[in-house]
Scaffold this active site. Structure first.
Site, mmCIF file in Angstrom:
data_model
loop_
_atom_site.group_PDB
_atom_site.id
_atom_site.type_symbol
_atom_site.label_atom_id
_atom_site.label_comp_id
_atom_site.label_asym_id
_atom_site.label_seq_id
_atom_site.Cartn_x
_atom_site.Cartn_y
_atom_site.Cartn_z
ATOM 1 N N SER A 83 9.224 -4.233 10.461
ATOM 2 C CA SER A 83 10.423 -4.510 9.664
ATOM 3 C C SER A 83 11.563 -3.575 10.037
ATOM 4 C CB SER A 83 10.098 -4.407 8.174
ATOM 5 O OG SER A 83 9.139 -5.364 7.830
ATOM 6 N N LYS A 119 7.695 6.931 0.352
ATOM 7 C CA LYS A 119 8.331 7.399 1.591
ATOM 8 C C LYS A 119 9.506 6.505 1.986
ATOM 9 C CE LYS A 119 4.277 9.562 3.644
ATOM 10 N NZ LYS A 119 3.065 8.722 3.545
HETATM 11 N N1 COA Z 1 3.292 -7.706 11.012
HETATM 12 C C1 COA Z 1 4.483 -7.129 11.094
HETATM 13 N N2 COA Z 1 4.763 -5.937 10.524
HETATM 14 C C2 COA Z 1 3.773 -5.346 9.849
HETATM 15 C C3 COA Z 1 2.507 -5.901 9.728
HETATM 16 C C4 COA Z 1 2.281 -7.135 10.352
HETATM 17 N N3 COA Z 1 1.095 -7.724 10.307
HETATM 18 N N4 COA Z 1 1.747 -5.063 9.015
HETATM 19 C C5 COA Z 1 2.520 -4.027 8.693
HETATM 20 N N5 COA Z 1 3.739 -4.200 9.200
HETATM 21 C C6 COA Z 1 4.852 -3.254 9.172
HETATM 22 C C7 COA Z 1 5.785 -3.427 8.017
HETATM 23 O O1 COA Z 1 6.804 -4.321 8.375
HETATM 24 C C8 COA Z 1 6.284 -2.025 7.835
HETATM 25 O O2 COA Z 1 7.279 -1.769 8.820
HETATM 26 P P1 COA Z 1 8.408 -0.650 8.614
HETATM 27 O O3 COA Z 1 7.711 0.642 8.294
HETATM 28 O O4 COA Z 1 9.061 -0.679 9.924
HETATM 29 O O5 COA Z 1 9.276 -1.106 7.483
HETATM 30 C C9 COA Z 1 5.064 -1.175 8.174
HETATM 31 O O6 COA Z 1 4.299 -1.971 9.023
HETATM 32 C C10 COA Z 1 4.160 -0.819 7.038
HETATM 33 O O7 COA Z 1 4.717 -1.170 5.843
HETATM 34 P P2 COA Z 1 4.137 -2.142 4.760
HETATM 35 O O8 COA Z 1 3.098 -3.055 5.272
HETATM 36 O O9 COA Z 1 5.301 -2.770 4.121
HETATM 37 O O10 COA Z 1 3.402 -1.211 3.803
HETATM 38 P P3 COA Z 1 3.682 0.288 3.473
HETATM 39 O O11 COA Z 1 2.929 1.121 4.404
HETATM 40 O O12 COA Z 1 5.141 0.553 3.284
HETATM 41 O O13 COA Z 1 2.955 0.378 2.083
HETATM 42 C C11 COA Z 1 2.553 -0.099 -0.192
HETATM 43 C C12 COA Z 1 3.525 -0.203 0.964
HETATM 44 C C13 COA Z 1 3.305 -0.594 -1.416
HETATM 45 C C14 COA Z 1 1.359 -0.992 0.048
HETATM 46 C C15 COA Z 1 2.050 1.355 -0.360
HETATM 47 O O14 COA Z 1 3.111 2.275 -0.274
HETATM 48 C C16 COA Z 1 1.360 1.538 -1.684
HETATM 49 O O15 COA Z 1 0.200 1.196 -1.834
HETATM 50 N N6 COA Z 1 2.104 2.058 -2.691
HETATM 51 C C17 COA Z 1 1.628 2.216 -4.062
HETATM 52 C C18 COA Z 1 1.195 3.663 -4.340
HETATM 53 C C19 COA Z 1 -0.268 3.825 -4.077
HETATM 54 O O16 COA Z 1 -1.116 3.082 -4.513
HETATM 55 N N7 COA Z 1 -0.586 4.901 -3.332
HETATM 56 C C20 COA Z 1 -1.970 5.204 -3.012
HETATM 57 C C21 COA Z 1 -2.403 4.508 -1.724
HETATM 58 S S1 COA Z 1 -1.489 5.127 -0.347
#
Ligand code: COA
Length: 160
Positions: free
Chosen positions: A134, A45
């Site tokens: 972020s 996404k």
């Molecule tokens: N403090 C500050 N910000 C936080 C946080 C914390 N403790 N925890 C989460 N966030 C924020 C991040 O900054 C991010 O912000 P943004 O959306 O504004 O950029 C958001 O919360 C969540 O993003 P993030 O923690 O980076 O993870 P994600 O939801 O983008 O997931 C992966 C990334 C790689 C873990 C996920 O897409 C993944 O598992 N991909 C692989 C494919 C897969 O296995 N799919 C099946 C499972 S869904």
């Protein structure tokens, strides 16, 4: 008798960029695990990151490089597959709000179906850090504003 098996956790995320919130989660998780692999994964996404993979890896290295228990990596494909690759039996995630809970529950349950032996462990964010994400940091930076207040100290020199 204590088990010799290492407790390894994977802390996956997009880290675009890593914030004070992410740093706090890793530091608070250190006593729980023998090793934490902080890894940049690919979220379909979010196809276009603001900071390049190299910049995000460099930032993570600056923040966590001095911690011997922490390793910085990146991966593509399923998070559970990468857990198997690095020997992680735990996935570490932070929870800031009830919105995070709904989102994280779906991911954790999907990962549990894919790999029931891997447990997702949640840490509730520290008071004062639950408002950071972020996208807000990216938006301020894109518009030429100061972002240091949201970033780990190790990154302040980069964003003076
Ligand atoms: N403090 C500050 N910000 C936080 C946080 C914390 N403790 N925890 C989460 N966030 C924020 C991040 O900054 C991010 O912000 P943004 O959306 O504004 O950029 C958001 O919360 C969540 O993003 P993030 O923690 O980076 O993870 P994600 O939801 O983008 O997931 C992966 C990334 C790689 C873990 C996920 O897409 C993944 O598992 N991909 C692989 C494919 C897969 O296995 N799919 C099946 C499972 S869904």
């Amino acid at each position: 008798m204590a088990s010799a098996v290492q407790r390894i956790a994977l802390y996956p995320g997009t880290f675009d960029p890593v914030t004070l919130g992410h740093e706090a989660i890793v530091k608070r998780a250190l006593p729980l695990f023998d090793r934490i692999v902080v890894a940049i994964g690919y979220n379909a996404k979010k196809p276009d990151s603001y900071f390049s993979l190299e910049q995000r890896l460099d930032m993570l290295q600056r923040v966590f490089g001095a911690l011997p228990q922490v390793e910085v990596r990146h991966y593509s494909g399923l998070t559970t597959d990468f857990c198997h690759q690095v020997g992680a039996r735990f996935i570490l995630r932070g929870l800031r709000s009830s919105a995070d809970f709904s989102y994280e529950r779906n991911i954790a349950q999907a990962n549990n179906t894919l790999a029931p032996e891997i447990e997702t462990v949640f840490i509730i964010s520290s008071p004062g850090l639950s408002n950071i994400n972020s996208s807000i940091v990216r938006d301020i930076h894109r518009n030429g504003g100061p972002i240091s207040a949201f970033l780990p100290e190790a990154l302040h020199a980069l964003f003076k």
